[in-house]
Design an enzyme around this catalytic site. Sequence first.
Site, short mmCIF file in Angstrom:
data_model
loop_
_atom_site.label_atom_id
_atom_site.label_comp_id
_atom_site.label_asym_id
_atom_site.label_seq_id
_atom_site.Cartn_x
_atom_site.Cartn_y
_atom_site.Cartn_z
N CYS A 213 -8.52 -2.11 3.94
CA CYS A 213 -8.43 -3.27 4.84
C CYS A 213 -9.77 -3.73 5.37
CB CYS A 213 -7.56 -2.95 6.05
SG CYS A 213 -5.92 -2.43 5.60
N CYS B 236 -10.98 -2.09 14.34
CA CYS B 236 -11.25 -3.53 14.48
C CYS B 236 -11.37 -3.98 15.93
CB CYS B 236 -10.14 -4.32 13.81
SG CYS B 236 -9.71 -3.69 12.20
N GLU C 261 -13.96 -11.72 -6.37
CA GLU C 261 -12.62 -11.18 -6.62
C GLU C 261 -11.55 -11.89 -5.77
OE1 GLU C 261 -15.14 -9.26 -5.40
OE2 GLU C 261 -15.42 -7.44 -6.62
N LYS D 208 -15.89 -9.80 7.21
CA LYS D 208 -14.88 -10.69 6.59
C LYS D 208 -15.52 -11.98 6.10
CE LYS D 208 -11.02 -8.29 7.68
NZ LYS D 208 -10.21 -7.67 6.61
N GLU E 135 -16.54 -11.03 2.80
CA GLU E 135 -15.39 -10.76 1.94
C GLU E 135 -14.83 -12.03 1.30
OE1 GLU E 135 -11.86 -9.52 3.98
OE2 GLU E 135 -11.21 -8.23 2.35
N GLU F 133 2.13 1.69 -3.44
CA GLU F 133 1.03 2.19 -4.28
C GLU F 133 0.81 3.69 -4.03
OE1 GLU F 133 -2.79 0.38 -3.52
OE2 GLU F 133 -3.77 1.56 -5.09
N SER G 148 -7.43 1.89 -2.40
CA SER G 148 -6.21 1.15 -2.69
C SER G 148 -6.58 -0.20 -3.28
CB SER G 148 -5.43 0.93 -1.39
OG SER G 148 -4.52 -0.14 -1.54
N GLU H 124 0.83 -1.20 0.00
CA GLU H 124 0.00 0.00 0.00
C GLU H 124 0.87 1.26 0.00
OE1 GLU H 124 -4.14 -0.19 1.85
OE2 GLU H 124 -3.08 1.09 3.27
#
Lengths: 174, 603
Positions: B301, B517, B368, B360, B363, B279, B321, B276
């Site tokens: 994230c 989190c 993807e 998550k 996710e 990037e 990102s 990251e």
Amino acid sequence: MDGKTVTAAKNGCEGCNQEAFDEIGNIIDLYKDKEGSLIQVLHRAQGIYGYLPLELQSYIADGLGLSLSEVSGVVTFYPFFKTKPQGKHTISICMGTACYVRGGKKLVETIRDLLGIEVGETTEDGMFTFVVERCIGACGLAPAVMVDDTVYRQVDEEMLKAIIEKYRKGEVSA
Amino acid sequence: MAEITINGLKATVPDDATILEAAKTVGIHIPTLCNMADVSSFGSCRICVVEVEGAKTLQVSCLTKVRDGMVVKTNTGKVRKARRVLYELLLSDHDQECLTCSRSGSCELQALGETLGVSETRFKGEHDSPPEDVSVAITRDMGKCILCRRCVAACNEIQNTGVLNAQNRGFDTVIAPAMEGKLGDASCVFCGQCTVVCPTGALRETDATKKVWEMLDSGKRTVVQVAPAIRVAIGEEFGMEPGSQVTGKLAAALKALGFDDVFDTNFAADLTIIEEGTEFLGRVKAALTGGEATLPMVTSCSPGWIKFIEHHYPDRLKHISTCKSPHMMMGALVKSFYAEKIGVKPEDMRVVSVMPCTAKKFEINRHEMMNNGVPNVDAVLTTRELGRMIREAGIDFCALPDAEFENPLGMSTGAADIFGVTGGVMEAALRTVFELVTGKELPFDKLHVTPIVGFEQVKEAAITIEDTLPAYAFLKGVTVKVAVTSGTAGATMLMDQLEKGESPYHFIEVMGCPGGCIMGGGQPRSKDPDVKQKRLKGLYTEDEGKVLRKSHENPYITKLYEEYLGEPNGHKAHELLHTHYTPRGMENRLADKEMVRKEVSPA
């Protein structure tokens, strides 16, 4: 939420009546800065569109900056708001105490047999929606039946059949 | 100020205090159920009723404001009886399947019955609840709902996502997305904050323990990884203080459960910083040297945040990102780099992630998140679910001797630990990026970027780069502006600013849950009012206790690039560690209906 989602709502409603949406859009613009106007907007939107499908609720939610679940919470709370298309005419059988004991219950069954629909439903041809009311305040006329805004007094089965026939033939306009 | 008498005790409190608040100041506990801190009171449960002298009826203490001279009694026969009847009425519409409920033992409704001394349930209510709404992440079971509306407050007032609200009226009332839709079809971001505040089992994570037990029993190579925020929270599942650092016990417990490899998502957090950070520097370079680049860049994230932006700001996805979230990077690496190393086929491996997060679970099911047709991660357990599995296995967590995560995917720097708290990802990124650019250490005491530490809704910092190494001369004299927020309500503020073209930032960190989190939707439900602060302290202490505190210093990361990945942001890294996003629009209007791949069976 913001301007762009309103467009998304419009695009997302294939087959919706765009003219009606535009008209409702103008109403939203009138009310959008006044807090607590949701019910007024829903009321007027239903007046224009006839009912409030989810796509329309979503359009209103975006326009007023509310969440869709909040809007549908109000729509589903009040029996006045309809989420399914309503018939051209609404037949209301009064089931208040006086009408009930004088035959209102029997009239409900007559409608069921005659139109083949349950309370709250609409006939397939879109002609009639059938509802029951809890006392329309016409106890002296019991059993009373309302079709749209017209009250019929002391209705029995035969009269009810005749009334329905009259509307079906278009002898009475909406 | 008003002086009131409660059970004969004098309390002096501000005029706008409620009776409930006043009682607390003199040590009197009034039982509550629907009451929740930091949101407007709704008063749905009525359990907190008290007698107020002169009032005809019992008063709800969470809503009734004090009056000077008020005399209150909280523990009379009338009050106790009313509370019991109210409780019985709540139960009358509850399925009462307590023995088979995942909340048995941790259910607030159950505990309240015991407190109130309720010994019978005389009323039978309507029991025609709609069937369970089971999404990949959250299960909504209206048979257990008591309509307290805490979830509504979490969803609307705290998170501003507005997915859950009361629908219909009277006996037909349910808490649901619009028109009783399903969570998976609505704009739910699966943050799970509703599952944290639900007093019963009505809203909970969709269970993955069964699936994980099957994996462990299958004999397939089963790899586990744990997110940073777990190590300062899992102790609470076993009666420890919030913030207790139990990293060693956690690693030991995972080994005891039978996982073949016990890796640390922290390692992948360090890797995220490299990817990251690279990037970000690439984007800034392009922007400053006349190229094309989208700034601010926003962190990726948090899968709840990602789903939020996909629904609410689908035109802004280019700001995000392209880095996968750390545990997805880890999954991708386990099934490529590590699989090759140990000579096991990726399709014969299972990766389980222990996350503080319900999003998550969604996710890992995104289309993807696969490489070569194999999902990067096969199951996600929340902190609470891991607690359940440890108990089920009969492991005495508190008595476990410390163990360590295994290499080559287990070692991490302090920068990775703070990924679990709001501001942490940004601080970790700045520690590395600043040093990369200037050759000097980030100029903050103990490396903590104080303006972005803590729980303010939107935090910002500006760092002027005076001298640079030659390769980064384009940054000379540039003031890098960053912003940090947690919770989707804060994210809305920063995104609206961006929409108006007024965002002054280069880099933004967003975590989907308020506090980051550590306060994720999968974390233990805590009654400690200081839980946030304690878990934050736990993570910062973990960070400060490490010798290596900057991601680029992690020797295993260096080795991974040398041996396998090549360059940061290089071809291999892109294939494995980067991703793209799906514009969904509200209620998935823009999204491809097939966007979520079918659940992969553990077979």
